[in-house]
Motif scaffolding. Structure first.
Motif, PDB file in Angstrom:
ATOM      1  N   VAL A 157      -6.145   7.205   4.285  1.00 15.03           N
ATOM      2  CA  VAL A 157      -6.044   6.892   3.548  1.00 15.03           C
ATOM      3  C   VAL A 157      -5.936   4.896   3.498  1.00 15.03           C
ATOM      4  O   VAL A 157      -7.100   5.367   3.696  1.00 15.03           O
ATOM      5  N   LEU A 158      -5.683   4.355   1.518  1.00 11.00           N
ATOM      6  CA  LEU A 158      -6.503   3.292   1.772  1.00 11.00           C
ATOM      7  C   LEU A 158      -5.292   2.894   0.901  1.00 11.00           C
ATOM      8  O   LEU A 158      -4.247   2.939   0.329  1.00 11.00           O
ATOM      9  N   LEU A 159      -5.282   1.281   1.933  1.00  7.93           N
ATOM     10  CA  LEU A 159      -4.048   0.519   1.889  1.00  7.93           C
ATOM     11  C   LEU A 159      -4.998  -1.020   0.801  1.00  7.93           C
ATOM     12  O   LEU A 159      -5.822  -1.776   1.288  1.00  7.93           O
ATOM     13  N   GLY A 160      -4.251  -0.838  -0.235  1.00 11.90           N
ATOM     14  CA  GLY A 160      -4.223  -2.352  -0.871  1.00 11.90           C
ATOM     15  C   GLY A 160      -3.453  -3.444  -1.134  1.00 11.90           C
ATOM     16  O   GLY A 160      -2.516  -3.015  -1.206  1.00 11.90           O
ATOM     17  N   GLU A 161      -3.575  -4.413  -1.340  1.00 13.70           N
ATOM     18  CA  GLU A 161      -2.772  -6.016  -1.343  1.00 13.70           C
ATOM     19  C   GLU A 161      -2.995  -6.420  -1.977  1.00 13.70           C
ATOM     20  O   GLU A 161      -4.177  -6.876  -2.490  1.00 13.70           O
ATOM     21  N   PHE A 162      -2.242  -7.640  -3.522  1.00 10.17           N
ATOM     22  CA  PHE A 162      -2.162  -8.602  -4.221  1.00 10.17           C
ATOM     23  C   PHE A 162      -1.637  -9.687  -4.418  1.00 10.17           C
ATOM     24  O   PHE A 162      -0.333  -8.646  -4.220  1.00 10.17           O
ATOM     25  N   GLY A 163      -1.064  -9.770  -4.267  1.00  7.87           N
ATOM     26  CA  GLY A 163      -0.371 -11.659  -4.435  1.00  7.87           C
ATOM     27  C   GLY A 163       0.548 -11.497  -3.340  1.00  7.87           C
ATOM     28  O   GLY A 163       0.021 -11.718  -2.039  1.00  7.87           O
ATOM     29  N   SER A 164       0.868 -13.112  -3.717  1.00  7.65           N
ATOM     30  CA  SER A 164       1.604 -14.134  -2.390  1.00  7.65           C
ATOM     31  C   SER A 164       2.547 -13.025  -1.428  1.00  7.65           C
ATOM     32  O   SER A 164       3.657 -12.250  -2.454  1.00  7.65           O
ATOM     33  N   ILE A 165       2.681 -13.721  -0.379  1.00 10.32           N
ATOM     34  CA  ILE A 165       4.355 -12.962   0.498  1.00 10.32           C
ATOM     35  C   ILE A 165       5.856 -13.295  -0.653  1.00 10.32           C
ATOM     36  O   ILE A 165       5.645 -14.040  -1.047  1.00 10.32           O
ATOM     37  N   GLY A 166       6.066 -12.047  -0.545  1.00  6.93           N
ATOM     38  CA  GLY A 166       7.033 -11.833  -1.527  1.00  6.93           C
ATOM     39  C   GLY A 166       7.075 -11.584  -3.300  1.00  6.93           C
ATOM     40  O   GLY A 166       8.511 -11.350  -3.546  1.00  6.93           O
ATOM     41  N   LYS A 167       5.899 -11.666  -3.528  1.00  6.64           N
ATOM     42  CA  LYS A 167       5.607 -11.337  -4.659  1.00  6.64           C
ATOM     43  C   LYS A 167       5.239 -10.344  -4.988  1.00  6.64           C
ATOM     44  O   LYS A 167       3.922 -10.504  -5.770  1.00  6.64           O
ATOM     45  N   ARG A 168       4.608  -9.622  -3.650  1.00  6.10           N
ATOM     46  CA  ARG A 168       3.230  -8.563  -3.906  1.00  6.10           C
ATOM     47  C   ARG A 168       2.885  -7.486  -4.700  1.00  6.10           C
ATOM     48  O   ARG A 168       4.731  -6.372  -4.412  1.00  6.10           O
ATOM     49  N   SER A 169       2.017  -6.795  -4.587  1.00  4.80           N
ATOM     50  CA  SER A 169       1.995  -5.655  -4.670  1.00  4.80           C
ATOM     51  C   SER A 169       1.119  -4.630  -4.550  1.00  4.80           C
ATOM     52  O   SER A 169      -0.471  -5.450  -3.456  1.00  4.80           O
ATOM     53  N   LEU A 170       1.552  -3.749  -3.441  1.00  4.41           N
ATOM     54  CA  LEU A 170       0.867  -2.939  -2.606  1.00  4.41           C
ATOM     55  C   LEU A 170       0.453  -1.523  -2.884  1.00  4.41           C
ATOM     56  O   LEU A 170       2.007  -0.632  -3.425  1.00  4.41           O
ATOM     57  N   MET A 171      -0.645  -0.547  -2.368  1.00  6.12           N
ATOM     58  CA  MET A 171      -1.089   0.398  -2.857  1.00  6.12           C
ATOM     59  C   MET A 171      -1.706   1.092  -1.721  1.00  6.12           C
ATOM     60  O   MET A 171      -2.403   0.768  -0.978  1.00  6.12           O
ATOM     61  N   VAL A 172      -1.039   2.318  -1.547  1.00  3.16           N
ATOM     62  CA  VAL A 172      -1.377   3.511  -1.062  1.00  3.16           C
ATOM     63  C   VAL A 172      -2.005   4.677  -1.227  1.00  3.16           C
ATOM     64  O   VAL A 172      -1.667   4.803  -2.559  1.00  3.16           O
ATOM     65  N   SER A 173      -3.657   5.178  -1.458  1.00  9.47           N
ATOM     66  CA  SER A 173      -3.675   6.031  -1.773  1.00  9.47           C
ATOM     67  C   SER A 173      -4.426   6.788  -1.538  1.00  9.47           C
ATOM     68  O   SER A 173      -5.472   6.466  -0.162  1.00  9.47           O
ATOM     69  N   ASP A 174      -5.064   8.453  -0.906  1.00  8.10           N
ATOM     70  CA  ASP A 174      -6.135   8.920  -0.620  1.00  8.10           C
ATOM     71  C   ASP A 174      -6.893   9.638  -1.824  1.00  8.10           C
ATOM     72  O   ASP A 174      -7.593  10.296  -1.450  1.00  8.10           O
ATOM     73  N   GLY A 175      -6.722   9.731  -2.839  1.00  7.07           N
ATOM     74  CA  GLY A 175      -7.619   9.966  -4.395  1.00  7.07           C
ATOM     75  C   GLY A 175      -6.988  11.050  -4.712  1.00  7.07           C
ATOM     76  O   GLY A 175      -7.559  11.190  -5.914  1.00  7.07           O
ATOM     77  N   LYS A 176      -5.849  11.280  -4.229  1.00 13.30           N
ATOM     78  CA  LYS A 176      -5.048  12.411  -4.896  1.00 13.30           C
ATOM     79  C   LYS A 176      -3.780  11.745  -5.895  1.00 13.30           C
ATOM     80  O   LYS A 176      -3.368  12.239  -6.383  1.00 13.30           O
ATOM     81  N   TRP A 177      -3.127  11.278  -4.278  1.00  8.80           N
ATOM     82  CA  TRP A 177      -1.902  10.112  -4.812  1.00  8.80           C
ATOM     83  C   TRP A 177      -2.156   9.020  -4.488  1.00  8.80           C
ATOM     84  O   TRP A 177      -3.049   8.484  -4.050  1.00  8.80           O
TER      85      TRP A 177
END
Length: 503
Positions: free
Chosen positions: A393-413
């Motif tokens: 799986v892969l973790l993505g992160e964007f934004g400042s602490i408290g206002k972030r968007s985070l993503m985790v994916s295995d390419g299928k979900w």
């Protein structure tokens, strides 16, 4: 050339979505030469920009570290790279001549970070400005002045972050895409032929301003443009999306149609430069010992779900093209030594990979040292065998602490969580590639499973306030913004960026 080390040519775009290529199944956009690279190499369908905006994404390419490791998870100017073991430095230490032409968007802008030479096109940014200094403009604008057009780089009247369109206003050969292609070819011809070459041709297109050549616009004259897709979950967007919504809030159907035509034309223009580079390598007699890497720093939502620009973890923004093409016929055994004897081109890999994987991949190709404690993994084994993967799986992160968007994916979900209001999105990428349906409510057990994967990855860090007592912890669950608060959010980033006469 020592040990017959292969040359490496990396070609990058800015704002290019992973699905807007002919080889990715798009039946309208014309990218025959990029498609050829895919046919002769391996295309990665689930490649991601894990911090999808210019400065962090490019820092990730340079360091092999994701945004969290760099300490750069949103757009910031003036931040120096935190390590000395950069991509060009590692290759330079291995005996390579290292050159870049085009956009770097690293700071300080003239610091080489291991490059032997840098020829910059920084989209009209005043160099030194983040430090309160006046260092002029990039090499492209200086060259444009020498051609008799001082200050006219933005004479078309378009802004660098909006989606209004017009055709290029100066002679065709003065377009920045043409200049980057020409300078890249010139550097190939002027290279030190006693050393292997690492060349990064870094195109600014199709990043706005949307000002393609008229001849490329004509290619799409008779075509009916696609329209943005709108998910059934978009009636009430997360707070995080307010800025992305603002870019298109005044756009008409015609303006959206024109934006697509201009975007397509800009991509096709880059494709032509790819062919110029391939042709120059062939004429110099080194094509048969050259690896290609083609990718982008991030994508562009282009109106999908009413969002524009990047910064989020929806497909258009974070899913990027990635093609790795080895030399098919090498001088001796050296250039093919990384691949098995039965290797055939044209494969597709569906595992999750990311921009941090580029540095170790280039190092393995070059026989250079791969820095320790980086986030990236070499993709050479995946080029050799397209059925392999370097992570689950892969973790993505964007934004400042408290206002972030985070993503985790295995390419299928794909699971996305918004730290401020706690909104969750879950997409079945195989059955719903356009992310039209949020499966959170109908798949509670699966949602819990993916939420747990994200918690596990965040907890592996030294400390992160997103997880408290083993649970994701939003700042203000379910909070709604007033109309005025939404307007303030929209104006938090000067997205129009109008440019005047620069003399």
């Amino acid at each position: 050339m020592k040990n017959n080390q292969p040359n490496i040519v990396m070609i990058t775009c800015d704002h290019l979505r992973g699905d807007f290529l002919g080889c990715a199944g798009h039946d309208l956009i014309q990218t025959p030469h990029i498609d050829l690279l895919a046919k002769k190499g391996v295309r990665f369908t689930q490649a991601y920009s894990t911090t999808p905006i210019c400065t962090p994404a490019r820092a990730t390419i340079m360091t092999g570290l994701d945004g969290n490791s760099i300490g750069l998870t949103e757009y910031q100017e003036g931040r120096e790279l935190p390590v000395k073991e950069t991509l060009p430095q590692q290759l330079s230490d291995a005996g390579y001549q290292t050159l870049v032409v085009g956009k770097m968007h690293t700071y300080p802008e003239r610091r080489h970070y291991g490059f032997n030479n840098m020829i910059l096109c920084e989209e009209g940014r005043a160099l030194g400005a983040p430090y309160g200094e006046k260092r002029g403009y990039g090499d492209y604008e200086q060259w444009l002045s020498e051609q008799g057009y001082p200050g006219m780089a933005f004479g078309h009247g378009m802004s660098i972050n909006s989606y209004t369109t017009t055709s290029w206003h100066l002679p065709d050969h003065l377009h920045p895409t043409e200049w980057i292609g020409y300078e890249a070819c010139k550097q190939i011809k002027r290279r030190d032929w006693t050393s292997p070459l690492f060349l990064w041709a870094s195109f600014t297109a199709p990043h706005p301003p949307l000002t393609p050549l008229l001849k490329d616009l004509h290619l799409y004259d008779r075509d009916e443009m696609p329209t943005p897709v709108i998910g059934d979950w978009t009636e009430e967007h997360p707070i995080f999306h307010e800025l992305g919504l603002s870019f298109g809030e005044t756009m008409t159907e015609k303006q959206i149609d024109l934006a697509y035509r201009a975007y397509f034309a800009l991509v096709t223009q880059v494709d032509r430069q790819v062919n110029r580079i391939i042709g120059t390598l062939r004429e110099e007699g080194i094509l048969d010992n050259t690896w290609f890497i083609f990718t982008s720093d991030h994508g562009d939502n282009l109106g999908d779900h009413n969002l524009w620009q990047k910064t989020n973890f929806l497909k258009g923004s974070c899913n990027i093209p990635l093609i790795i093409t080895p030399p098919l016929v090498g001088r001796g055994d050296e250039s093919r030594s990384l691949l098995n004897e039965e290797w055939l081109p044209g494969e597709v890999n569906d595992s999750v990979v990311a921009l941090q994987d580029i540095l170790p991949t280039c190092c393995e190709i070059a026989g250079a040292k791969i820095p320790e404690n980086i986030d990236g993994k070499s993709l050479v084994p995946l080029v050799d065998d397209a059925n392999q993967a370097v992570r689950d799986v892969l973790l993505g992160e964007f934004g400042s602490i408290g206002k972030r968007s985070l993503m985790v994916s295995d390419g299928k979900w794909k699971y996305i969580w918004y730290e401020e209001d706690g909104v969750e999105l879950l997409f079945n990428l195989q059955e719903d590639p356009d992310e039209l349906h949020n499966a959170v409510l109908e798949e509670p057990q699966l949602t819990e499973q993916w939420r747990g994967k994200m918690i596990s990855l965040i907890e592996s860090r030294e400390s992160d306030p997103a997880v408290v007592n083993g649970q994701l912890c939003p700042i203000a669950p379910g909070v709604k913004l007033s109309s005025m608060e939404k307007e303030i959010r929209k104006n938090s980033y000067p997205y129009f960026h109008p440019m005047g006469l620069r003399m």
